[in-house]
Scaffold this active site. Structure first.
Site, short mmCIF file in Angstrom:
data_model
loop_
_atom_site.label_atom_id
_atom_site.label_comp_id
_atom_site.label_asym_id
_atom_site.label_seq_id
_atom_site.Cartn_x
_atom_site.Cartn_y
_atom_site.Cartn_z
N GLU A 162 -1.49 6.12 -6.95
CA GLU A 162 -2.20 4.98 -7.54
C GLU A 162 -3.12 5.42 -8.66
O GLU A 162 -3.25 4.73 -9.67
CB GLU A 162 -2.99 4.24 -6.46
CG GLU A 162 -3.43 2.83 -6.86
CD GLU A 162 -4.74 2.78 -7.65
OE1 GLU A 162 -5.02 1.74 -8.27
OE2 GLU A 162 -5.49 3.78 -7.65
N ASP A 218 -4.36 9.20 -2.65
CA ASP A 218 -4.77 10.09 -3.74
C ASP A 218 -6.13 9.68 -4.30
O ASP A 218 -6.54 8.52 -4.23
CB ASP A 218 -3.72 10.12 -4.85
CG ASP A 218 -3.44 8.76 -5.47
OD1 ASP A 218 -3.44 7.76 -4.74
OD2 ASP A 218 -3.23 8.69 -6.71
#
Length: 378
Positions: free
Chosen positions: A133, A68
């Site tokens: 994250e 991400d």
């Protein structure tokens, strides 16, 4: 096109704004499957995660990272579209180029070359990849680590691909991180008309001495690996919006970045002692984002330092500076953890970039770490 660069471009094209993965992990798992890794998808909530493992016994080196990325900001303010990987002036531009799709590509290439040269290598290689994250980090690495523990799987060494370098590839690696403890403090008073302060109790006035005491406190002196613990106030909110009203409450948000010289419990207690000494009526809500962790020495740090020296000629610097990372969820299991990735100067910015020349060199460093840990190469 060079392999690491090509893979990095493929990953950047996938608009994996947290918590979306947008097919990045499927691409990675396809490569790993072709190398003989056993891959397992581990979705939790809306988050995509996977675990991959090659080998059946011996110590394991795990590559950890995230697919991400943070939002781009206004796309029109980028020189080129953020999800169109663009080569210009020896640099690769695109959201996630440095944080951390370059590292993911380098991990894959390093494993491809290592397995090709040592198909029957001793030990094991693992991948722990999440799409959570850059977001709340509630259903990502922390959940996968718990799953591994439930399965009786332990991690010996973990290399997190966060962009650790400062001005040149490999000049800094993170061998630890400070803990992060946040708080929301609500100080209570009595609302009233500003012209009749004797009929009210101004919580802003009451807050000021306490906040000064908190900001002035020396929490510890740090140590050879960590700077002294820091408290920073990030937000103060009070008032009704009217200029003639004393508010009934004021809310203060603050955060500790703390070293291994003090515990979370000690910080909480000392904060409450200071507030109580000011005779405040208050409520205090705490949020622990992560404990401090440290890998001071050992096989992983030595392998990383030596691999960087062989590829770049640099003597790397060990550092615990910066924010938190998913290493905070892995280190408490007993694993040795370091963070090593490209230059971090443009992460989360417009026109995020990575040096094209650093991509194969990062793969070579990762391969060198594999060779030292699994083959005992000096």
């Amino acid at each position: 096109m060079e392999k690491t660069l090509s893979l990095c471009c493929e990953l950047i094209r996938r608009e994996s704004v947290t918590p979306e993965d947008a097919g990045c992990q499927a691409l990675m798992m396809a490569h790993l499957d072709s190398l003989g890794f056993a891959c397992s998808e581990l979705p939790f909530g809306e988050v995509s995660n996977f675990w991959a493992e090659r080998g059946t016994d011996g110590p394991i080196l795990v590559f950890a990272g995230h697919t991400d990325v943070v939002p781009t900001g206004p796309p029109e303010r980028w020189a080129t579209p953020p999800f169109e990987p663009t080569l210009r002036d020896g640099k690769l531009f695109g959201r996630g180029a440095a944080d951390m799709k370059a590292s993911l590509a380098a991990m894959l290439v390093a494993c491809e070359e290592f397995v090709a040269a040592h198909p029957e290598h001793p030990g094991r290689i693992g991948f722990l990849i999440t799409s959570d994250e850059e977001g709340p980090a509630a259903d990502g690495t922390v959940r996968v680590v718990q799953h591994l523990q439930d399965q009786g799987k332990a991690i010996d060494w973990c290399l997190v691909g966060e962009p650790s370098s400062s001005s040149a590839l490999g000049d800094v690696i993170k061998n630890g991180r400070r803990g992060s403890l946040g708080a929301v403090l609500t100080i209570k008073g009595v609302q009233g008309h500003i012209a009749y302060p004797h009929l009210a109790d101004n919580p802003i006035h009451r807050a000021l001495p306490a906040l000064h005491a908190l900001a002035s406190e020396t929490w510890d002196q740090g140590n050879e690996f960590f700077p002294p613990t820091s408290l920073q106030i990030s937000n103060i909110n009070g008032g009704t919006g009217a200029t003639n009203v004393i508010p009934g409450t004021v809310e203060v948000q603050f955060n500790f970045r703390f070293s291994t010289e003090v515990t979370e419990q000690q910080l909480r207690q000392r904060t409450q002692d200071i507030l109580q000494a000011e005779q405040l009526e208050y409520e205090l809500q705490w949020h622990l984002s992560g404990q401090p962790f440290l890998t001071p020495s050992g096989a992983l740090v030595e392998a990383a330092v030596e691999a960087i020296r062989d590829v770049t000629g640099l003597q790397t610097q060990l550092s615990t500076a910066g924010g938190t990372s998913d290493g905070r969820f892995i280190a408490p299991t007993g694993a040795q953890v370091v963070e090593l990735g490209p230059i971090n100067a443009t992460i989360h910015k417009l026109d995020e970039e990575v040096l094209v020349a650093d991509l194969p060199r990062l793969a070579a460093i990762y391969k060198g770490i594999l060779e030292r840990l699994l083959l005992g190469k000096n």
